[in-house]
Enzyme design. Structure first.
Site, PDB file in Angstrom:
ATOM      1  N   GLU A 221      -6.660 -10.260  -1.386  1.00 41.09           N
ATOM      2  CA  GLU A 221      -7.425  -9.966  -0.163  1.00 41.09           C
ATOM      3  C   GLU A 221      -8.914  -9.807  -0.496  1.00 41.09           C
ATOM      4  O   GLU A 221      -9.574  -8.892  -0.020  1.00 41.09           O
ATOM      5  CB  GLU A 221      -6.895  -8.709   0.519  1.00 41.09           C
TER       6      GLU A 221
ATOM      7  N   GLU B 119       0.796  -1.233   0.000  1.00 40.33           N
ATOM      8  CA  GLU B 119       0.000   0.000   0.000  1.00 40.33           C
ATOM      9  C   GLU B 119       0.829   1.284   0.000  1.00 40.33           C
ATOM     10  O   GLU B 119       0.400   2.306   0.538  1.00 40.33           O
ATOM     11  CB  GLU B 119      -0.952  -0.001   1.201  1.00 40.33           C
TER      12      GLU B 119
END
Length: 522
Positions: free
Chosen positions: A442, A331
C-alpha cells in the site's frame, strides 16, 4: 507555414499528432530524463561571509539574526553544481518576523539567481534558477528594515541527468518483482482511458474497498436460509448451527474479476478479516444490530462460512485465475475496538486463535482447489517498521504446526520525514529473513516537496533492491492510488503521478533506482 499545406498534408499531420498524443499519454515518461536531488543542511555547508548578520546552527538548521535591510550571510555548498542541469531549488525555512531573499552565487562570487519575498509562515519556497552558471554558494538576505531572525533548515537542488531514464514501472519492477501494482476503485477500472493508461505501468491491482467485508456483507443484513445459501454455492461449515445466512454480494467482485481477466491483470484480494469496515451486525445474535455478541464457537463458524464462501465463489468462477494473493488478516496488531475484540478479547498479544483460524480456513480452500503453490496468503499491517518483531512472532504462531501464512504485507504508508530509509530497510531485511514472501502492498510517500519525495524514494527503492539482490523474496510493490488527487492522502501528494498521465520527479527516481541497481529495462 501550415496554411501553405494542401488538405491531404494537413489531414496526415493531424493524424500523426493525434497518434503521438495517444502514445505519449499511454506511456508517460518512457524516455524521461532522470531527476535526482541534492539536499544540504548547515552541517554540510560552511560559513563564507556576512554583513550585518550573525548565525548559530542546531541539528543542521541555521538561525540567522539580521540587523536590518539588505543584511546578508553566505554559505559554501559542499560541491559545485551545474545550474544548466538544475530544474528547481527549494529552501526549507521559516521567517517569523520579516521577508527574506534567497540567492545563488557562482564560482566567481557573482549573483547567479535570486528569489525574493519569502514570507512568514511559509515552510518551503521553490524556484527555477534560470541560469547556466556553476554555483557553489548560497546567500540569505533580509528584505525588511527592522532587526529580525529567520530559521533556514536546508536547501535542495533538483538535478536532471543527461542520461535518459527508459522504461515504465511495468517493464522494470513488473519484470524483476513479478508484480507492479496499484490500488484502484471499480469506477477507475471501468473507465477505458484510465484502464488503458493503467496497463502501461501495472500488471496487478488491489481494490481499495470493493473486496472488504462491508462491501460483500452490506450495511444491513439480507438473510437467506441455509438451503438457499447452499444452492447459491455458499460453503456451510459442519459447525454452523444457525438457520439463516447473510447474503453475500459478489456483483462488483465478479465484474472486477472479468475486467482483470480480459486485460491481463492480476488481483490481490484485500481483505478477508479486518477490524475496520466490517458491519457490527455480523458479530451479533441473529445477525441483528440489536442482538448480543455471539460466542466464539458461533463466530468461528461464521468466519469459516464467510472466508470459504468468498474464496469458493472466486475459484469456481470463470475468472478466478487472476487472484494470486489474499490479505487474509489485515492490521490485527493495530486493531481498535470491534466485533472481533468483543468476542475474542482485545489483549491477545501475538497468539490470537481467531487469526490463526482465518488462515486455516483460507488454506483449506486453496488446498481444495490445488492452489497452495500458486496463490499466497498474506498477513498485512501498517507501521511495520515499528512492530516488526511482533509481526514476525504473529506469523510464527500462525505457522506453528502447518505453514498457513506464506507472505508478509508491508503497507508502507510513509513520509519523507519518517521513517528513515535505514529503519525501513532493517524491517524489510528481518521480514525476508523469515523465508516468507514479502510484498510492499500500500505504498505512498507524503512529502513537503516534489524534490524531497524524489530523493526519498530513490533511497527507498535502492534499499529495497539491495535486499532483493541479496536474496530477499520480494515479489511485488503496489502503490496505493493512481495519482495524487485521488489518494486518500491527497494533501500530502504521496504518489508518483500528479495526474493520470503526469509523472513527477519521483517517478524518474524510482526508475533510476532500478537501473542504478544494475537491472535491465525490458
Amino acid at each position: 507555414m501550415l496554411q501553405k499545406w494542401n488538405d491531404k498534408q494537413k489531414k496526415f499531420l493531424g493524424f500523426t499528432l493525434a497518434l503521438l498524443m495517444v502514445l505519449t499519454a499511454a506511456i508517460p515518461s518512457s524516455m524521461a530524463h532522470a531527476a535526482t536531488t541534492k539536499t544540504y543542511n548547515f552541517n554540510t555547508m560552511t560559513y563564507q561571509s556576512a554583513w550585518g548578520a550573525t548565525y548559530s546552527i542546531s541539528n543542521g538548521s541555521a538561525t540567522i539574526n539580521f540587523s536590518g535591510q539588505y543584511r546578508e550571510i553566505k554559505f559554501n555548498l559542499p560541491e559545485t553544481l551545474d545550474m544548466s542541469k538544475c530544474t528547481s531549488v527549494t529552501f526549507n525555512a521559516s521567517s517569523p518576523n520579516g521577508q527574506t531573499a534567497f540567492k545563488l552565487y557562482d564560482t566567481a562570487g557573482s549573483q547567479a539567481a535570486v528569489n525574493y519575498n519569502f514570507k512568514a509562515g511559509t515552510s518551503d519556497v521553490s524556484f527555477a534558477p534560470n541560469t547556466t552558471a556553476m554555483v557553489n554558494s548560497i546567500g540569505i538576505m533580509a528584505q525588511d528594515t527592522n532587526s529580525y531572525s529567520a530559521v533556514v533548515n536546508r536547501v535542495t537542488f533538483t538535478m536532471t541527468d543527461s542520461t535518459p531514464v527508459t522504461g515504465t514501472l511495468l517493464s522494470t519492477y513488473g519484470v524483476e518483482l513479478s508484480h507492479s501494482g496499484v490500488a484502484v476503485n471499480s469506477n477507475q477500472l471501468r473507465d477505458t482511458q484510465t484502464l488503458t493508461t493503467m496497463k502501461t505501468q501495472y500488471n496487478s491491482i488491489t481494490m481499495e474497498n470493493e473486496m472488504k467485508p462491508d462491501s460483500i456483507l452490506g450495511s444491513s443484513p439480507k438473510l437467506i436460509s441455509v438451503s438457499q445459501a447452499q444452492n447459491s454455492g455458499y460453503y456451510i461449515p459442519s459447525g454452523y448451527t444457525e438457520s439463516t445466512v447473510p447474503s453475500l454480494n459478489f456483483g462488483t467482485v465478479d465484474s472486477v474479476l472479468q475486467i482483470c481477466y480480459n486485460n491481463g491483470l492480476k488481483l490481490r484480494a484485500h481483505t478477508l478479516v479486518w477490524h475496520g469496515q466490517t458491519p457490527d451486525w455480523f458479530f451479533r445474535t441473529g445477525y441483528s444490530s440489536s442482538g448480543s455478541y455471539v460466542s466464539q464457537a458461533v463466530m468461528n463458524a461464521r468466519m469459516e462460512l464467510y472466508i470459504k464462501s468468498f474464496m469458493n465463489h472466486v475459484y469456481t468462477g470463470n475468472y478466478g485465475s487472476v487472484v494470486y494473493a489474499w490479505d487474509v488478516v489485515n492490521e490485527y496488531l493495530h486493531a481498535g475496538p470491534s466485533g472481533w475484540s468483543s468476542i475474542y478479547g482485545s489483549n491477545l498479544g501475538t497468539t490470537p486463535s481467531y487469526v490463526k483460524n482465518a488462515f486455516q480456513y483460507a488454506h483449506d480452500t486453496l488446498s481444495y482447489f490445488g492452489l497452495t503453490d500458486s496463490v499466497a496468503l498474506f498477513y498485512n499491517d501498517y507501521n511495520e517498521y515499528e512492530v516488526t518483531d511482533n509481526m514476525i512472532a504473529l506469523v510464527n504462531f500462525i505457522n506453528s504446526g502447518t505453514k498457513l501464512c506464506t507472505g508478509i504485507g508491508m503497507q508502507s504508508h510513509l513520509s519523507t520525514s519518517y521513517p528513515s530509509v535505514t529503519s525501513y530497510k532493517a524491517a524489510l531485511q528481518k521480514f525476508v529473513n523469515t523465508g516468507l514472501e514479502v510484498q510492499i502492498t500500500e505504498l505512498d510517500v507524503g512529502n513537503s516537496s516534489d524534490s524531497a519525495q524524489a530523493s526519498y524514494v530513490y533511497d527507498l527503492f535502492s534499499a529495497i533492491f539491495s535486499v532483493k539482490k541479496a536474496g530477499g523474496n520480494i515479489t511485488g510493490i503496489t502503490w496505493w492510488g493512481l495519482y495524487d488527487s485521488v489518494s486518500w492522502r491527497s494533501s500530502n501528494k504521496p504518489l508518483l503521478f500528479s495526474s493520470l498521465n503526469t509523472p513527477k520527479a519521483s517517478y524518474n527516481s524510482v526508475l533510476k533506482a532500478y537501473t542504478d541497481a544494475g537491472y535491465t529495462v525490458h
